[in-house]
Design a protein around this motif. Structure first.
Motif, PDB file in Angstrom:
ATOM      1  N   GLY A 178     -42.224 -21.213 -20.731  1.00  0.00           N
ATOM      2  CA  GLY A 178     -43.677 -21.223 -20.851  1.00  0.00           C
ATOM      3  C   GLY A 178     -44.285 -20.111 -21.674  1.00  0.00           C
ATOM      4  N   ARG A 179     -43.483 -19.405 -22.446  1.00  0.00           N
ATOM      5  CA  ARG A 179     -43.972 -18.257 -23.227  1.00  0.00           C
ATOM      6  C   ARG A 179     -45.157 -18.633 -24.123  1.00  0.00           C
ATOM      7  NH1 ARG A 179     -40.738 -14.068 -26.637  1.00  0.00           N
ATOM      8  NH2 ARG A 179     -38.980 -15.055 -25.630  1.00  0.00           N
ATOM      9  N   HIS A 180     -45.052 -19.750 -24.846  1.00  0.00           N
ATOM     10  CA  HIS A 180     -46.133 -20.124 -25.766  1.00  0.00           C
ATOM     11  C   HIS A 180     -47.399 -20.503 -25.008  1.00  0.00           C
ATOM     12  CE1 HIS A 180     -42.584 -21.101 -28.526  1.00  0.00           C
ATOM     13  NE2 HIS A 180     -43.076 -19.927 -28.869  1.00  0.00           N
ATOM     14  N   LEU A 181     -47.244 -21.176 -23.884  1.00  0.00           N
ATOM     15  CA  LEU A 181     -48.413 -21.538 -23.083  1.00  0.00           C
ATOM     16  C   LEU A 181     -49.084 -20.294 -22.502  1.00  0.00           C
ATOM     17  CD1 LEU A 181     -47.026 -24.747 -21.378  1.00  0.00           C
ATOM     18  CD2 LEU A 181     -48.868 -24.621 -23.074  1.00  0.00           C
ATOM     19  N   GLU A 182     -48.290 -19.299 -22.117  1.00  0.00           N
ATOM     20  CA  GLU A 182     -48.868 -18.045 -21.628  1.00  0.00           C
ATOM     21  C   GLU A 182     -49.641 -17.342 -22.741  1.00  0.00           C
ATOM     22  OE1 GLU A 182     -45.248 -16.214 -20.153  1.00  0.00           O
ATOM     23  OE2 GLU A 182     -45.911 -16.545 -18.088  1.00  0.00           O
ATOM     24  N   MET A 183     -49.096 -17.331 -23.957  1.00  0.00           N
ATOM     25  CA  MET A 183     -49.781 -16.701 -25.088  1.00  0.00           C
ATOM     26  C   MET A 183     -51.103 -17.417 -25.372  1.00  0.00           C
ATOM     27  SD  MET A 183     -46.483 -16.094 -27.561  1.00  0.00           S
ATOM     28  CE  MET A 183     -47.299 -15.141 -28.834  1.00  0.00           C
ATOM     29  N   LEU A 184     -51.071 -18.742 -25.338  1.00  0.00           N
ATOM     30  CA  LEU A 184     -52.301 -19.509 -25.576  1.00  0.00           C
ATOM     31  C   LEU A 184     -53.314 -19.298 -24.448  1.00  0.00           C
ATOM     32  CD1 LEU A 184     -50.792 -22.811 -27.000  1.00  0.00           C
ATOM     33  CD2 LEU A 184     -52.182 -21.133 -28.244  1.00  0.00           C
ATOM     34  N   ALA A 185     -52.841 -19.220 -23.207  1.00  0.00           N
ATOM     35  CA  ALA A 185     -53.744 -19.014 -22.074  1.00  0.00           C
ATOM     36  C   ALA A 185     -54.491 -17.686 -22.209  1.00  0.00           C
ATOM     37  CB  ALA A 185     -52.970 -19.066 -20.758  1.00  0.00           C
ATOM     38  N   ARG A 186     -53.813 -16.654 -22.716  1.00  0.00           N
ATOM     39  CA  ARG A 186     -54.475 -15.360 -22.933  1.00  0.00           C
ATOM     40  C   ARG A 186     -55.590 -15.473 -23.974  1.00  0.00           C
ATOM     41  NH1 ARG A 186     -49.106 -13.445 -22.098  1.00  0.00           N
ATOM     42  NH2 ARG A 186     -48.679 -13.306 -24.348  1.00  0.00           N
ATOM     43  N   ARG A 187     -55.526 -16.505 -24.807  1.00  0.00           N
ATOM     44  CA  ARG A 187     -56.566 -16.749 -25.826  1.00  0.00           C
ATOM     45  C   ARG A 187     -57.608 -17.764 -25.342  1.00  0.00           C
ATOM     46  NH1 ARG A 187     -52.662 -17.770 -31.083  1.00  0.00           N
ATOM     47  NH2 ARG A 187     -51.386 -15.915 -30.815  1.00  0.00           N
ATOM     48  N   GLY A 188     -57.450 -18.220 -24.094  1.00  0.00           N
ATOM     49  CA  GLY A 188     -58.408 -19.166 -23.534  1.00  0.00           C
ATOM     50  C   GLY A 188     -58.082 -20.625 -23.764  1.00  0.00           C
ATOM     51  N   VAL A 189     -56.867 -20.918 -24.229  1.00  0.00           N
ATOM     52  CA  VAL A 189     -56.446 -22.298 -24.479  1.00  0.00           C
ATOM     53  C   VAL A 189     -55.590 -22.766 -23.298  1.00  0.00           C
ATOM     54  CG1 VAL A 189     -55.168 -23.840 -26.018  1.00  0.00           C
ATOM     55  CG2 VAL A 189     -56.470 -21.919 -26.972  1.00  0.00           C
ATOM     56  N   ARG A 190     -55.987 -23.859 -22.692  1.00  0.00           N
ATOM     57  CA  ARG A 190     -55.254 -24.407 -21.553  1.00  0.00           C
ATOM     58  C   ARG A 190     -54.165 -25.363 -22.043  1.00  0.00           C
ATOM     59  NH1 ARG A 190     -58.131 -27.873 -18.633  1.00  0.00           N
ATOM     60  NH2 ARG A 190     -59.369 -28.351 -20.463  1.00  0.00           N
ATOM     61  N   GLY A 191     -53.112 -25.531 -21.222  1.00  0.00           N
ATOM     62  CA  GLY A 191     -52.056 -26.431 -21.636  1.00  0.00           C
ATOM     63  C   GLY A 191     -51.077 -26.772 -20.537  1.00  0.00           C
ATOM     64  N   HIS A 192     -50.133 -27.614 -20.904  1.00  0.00           N
ATOM     65  CA  HIS A 192     -49.120 -28.135 -19.988  1.00  0.00           C
ATOM     66  C   HIS A 192     -47.810 -28.237 -20.765  1.00  0.00           C
ATOM     67  CE1 HIS A 192     -47.599 -30.486 -16.617  1.00  0.00           C
ATOM     68  NE2 HIS A 192     -47.146 -31.379 -17.483  1.00  0.00           N
ATOM     69  N   GLY A 193     -46.703 -27.922 -20.122  1.00  0.00           N
ATOM     70  CA  GLY A 193     -45.411 -27.954 -20.786  1.00  0.00           C
ATOM     71  C   GLY A 193     -44.538 -29.114 -20.349  1.00  0.00           C
ATOM     72  N   VAL A 194     -43.658 -29.515 -21.245  1.00  0.00           N
ATOM     73  CA  VAL A 194     -42.652 -30.546 -20.988  1.00  0.00           C
ATOM     74  C   VAL A 194     -41.309 -29.913 -21.334  1.00  0.00           C
ATOM     75  CG1 VAL A 194     -41.826 -32.847 -21.622  1.00  0.00           C
ATOM     76  CG2 VAL A 194     -44.283 -32.360 -21.632  1.00  0.00           C
ATOM     77  N   GLU A 195     -40.375 -29.933 -20.388  1.00  0.00           N
ATOM     78  CA  GLU A 195     -39.095 -29.240 -20.573  1.00  0.00           C
ATOM     79  C   GLU A 195     -37.998 -29.973 -19.803  1.00  0.00           C
ATOM     80  OE1 GLU A 195     -36.081 -27.133 -21.470  1.00  0.00           O
ATOM     81  OE2 GLU A 195     -37.966 -26.467 -22.370  1.00  0.00           O
ATOM     82  N   VAL A 196     -36.793 -30.062 -20.373  1.00  0.00           N
ATOM     83  CA  VAL A 196     -35.688 -30.752 -19.700  1.00  0.00           C
ATOM     84  C   VAL A 196     -34.875 -29.840 -18.788  1.00  0.00           C
ATOM     85  CG1 VAL A 196     -35.438 -32.562 -21.438  1.00  0.00           C
ATOM     86  CG2 VAL A 196     -34.100 -30.464 -21.653  1.00  0.00           C
ATOM     87  N   SER A 197     -34.906 -28.537 -19.016  1.00  0.00           N
ATOM     88  CA  SER A 197     -34.087 -27.627 -18.227  1.00  0.00           C
ATOM     89  C   SER A 197     -34.731 -27.328 -16.875  1.00  0.00           C
ATOM     90  CB  SER A 197     -33.894 -26.311 -18.986  1.00  0.00           C
ATOM     91  OG  SER A 197     -33.407 -25.310 -18.114  1.00  0.00           O
ATOM     92  N   PRO A 198     -34.051 -27.676 -15.771  1.00  0.00           N
ATOM     93  CA  PRO A 198     -34.626 -27.383 -14.453  1.00  0.00           C
ATOM     94  C   PRO A 198     -34.828 -25.882 -14.219  1.00  0.00           C
ATOM     95  CG  PRO A 198     -32.493 -28.527 -14.228  1.00  0.00           C
ATOM     96  CD  PRO A 198     -32.768 -28.368 -15.690  1.00  0.00           C
TER      97      PRO A 198
END
Length: 195
Positions: free
Chosen positions: A26-46
């Motif tokens: 979730g590194r990229h989503l955390e970076m975007l969240a700090r800029r006020g951009v909300r998001g959701h991730g899709v990932e295969v690794s449990p």
């Protein structure tokens, strides 16, 4: 730990709601969240999904080829070379169409890829990989200490070919960025205007 070089591609995402394919922890989503951009991730690794959720990142364990978002989004990002998830050049048109189908009317894709033409030949293809077809159709596997995963297909697509494939499916590249002398490149992609 330094951020990967292609995180600069996140500058193309300034607002709205984002889906991050191959979000990892979730590194990229955390970076975007700090800029006020909300998001959701899709990932295969449990394991990655568990770490992302523990850090407060919204994500789901799913394959990009079977995931269906609950609503259209403003941006879909595949950063960290994740344009390679298409697997092969033959599969790239369908991959791009799938990701673009998640976008709202004005949505955009942000994709980063490695360019096979800018990499040393010894970096291409794992042991036993096919030597025919598009040279950027390679196989990869992950290694951590003594553990080695299974081989899987991965696409290293050059910038010119990416542009041609985008055009073939009604998309266009509106901006580009390069890192490491073009060995890694990014594209901001949107739907082409109707004729």
């Amino acid at each position: 730990m330094n951020d990967p070089i292609d995180t600069e591609a996140l500058d193309w995402v300034r607002d709205g709601y984002v889906i991050d394919v191959g979000c990892g922890t979730g590194r990229h989503l955390e970076m975007l969240a700090r800029r006020g951009v909300r998001g959701h991730g899709v990932e295969v690794s449990p394991a990655a999904v568990s770490l992302a959720r523990a850090a407060g990142v919204s994500c789901v364990r799913a394959d990009v080829f079977s995931y269906h978002p609950p609503h259209p989004v403003d941006a879909v990002i595949a950063i960290g070379g994740n344009g390679g998830m298409a697997g092969t050049l033959e599969a790239l048109p369908g991959f791009l169409l799938r990701l673009s189908s998640w976008l709202n009317e004005r949505g955009r894709l942000v994709l980063t890829c490695s360019d096979w033409t800018r990499l040393p030949p010894e970096k291409l293809n794992g042991h036993g990989s096919p030597s025919r077809g598009y040279p950027g159709d390679v196989r990869m596997r992950f290694r951590l200490d003594d553990e080695v995963g299974a081989w899987f297909p991965w696409l290293l697509v050059d910038a010119e070919t990416l542009g041609q494939v985008c055009s073939s499916v009604g998309l266009r590249i509106v901006e580009r960025k390069e890192w490491l002398g073009g060995a890694v490149h990014g594209a901001l992609i949107e739907r082409a205007p109707s004729p």
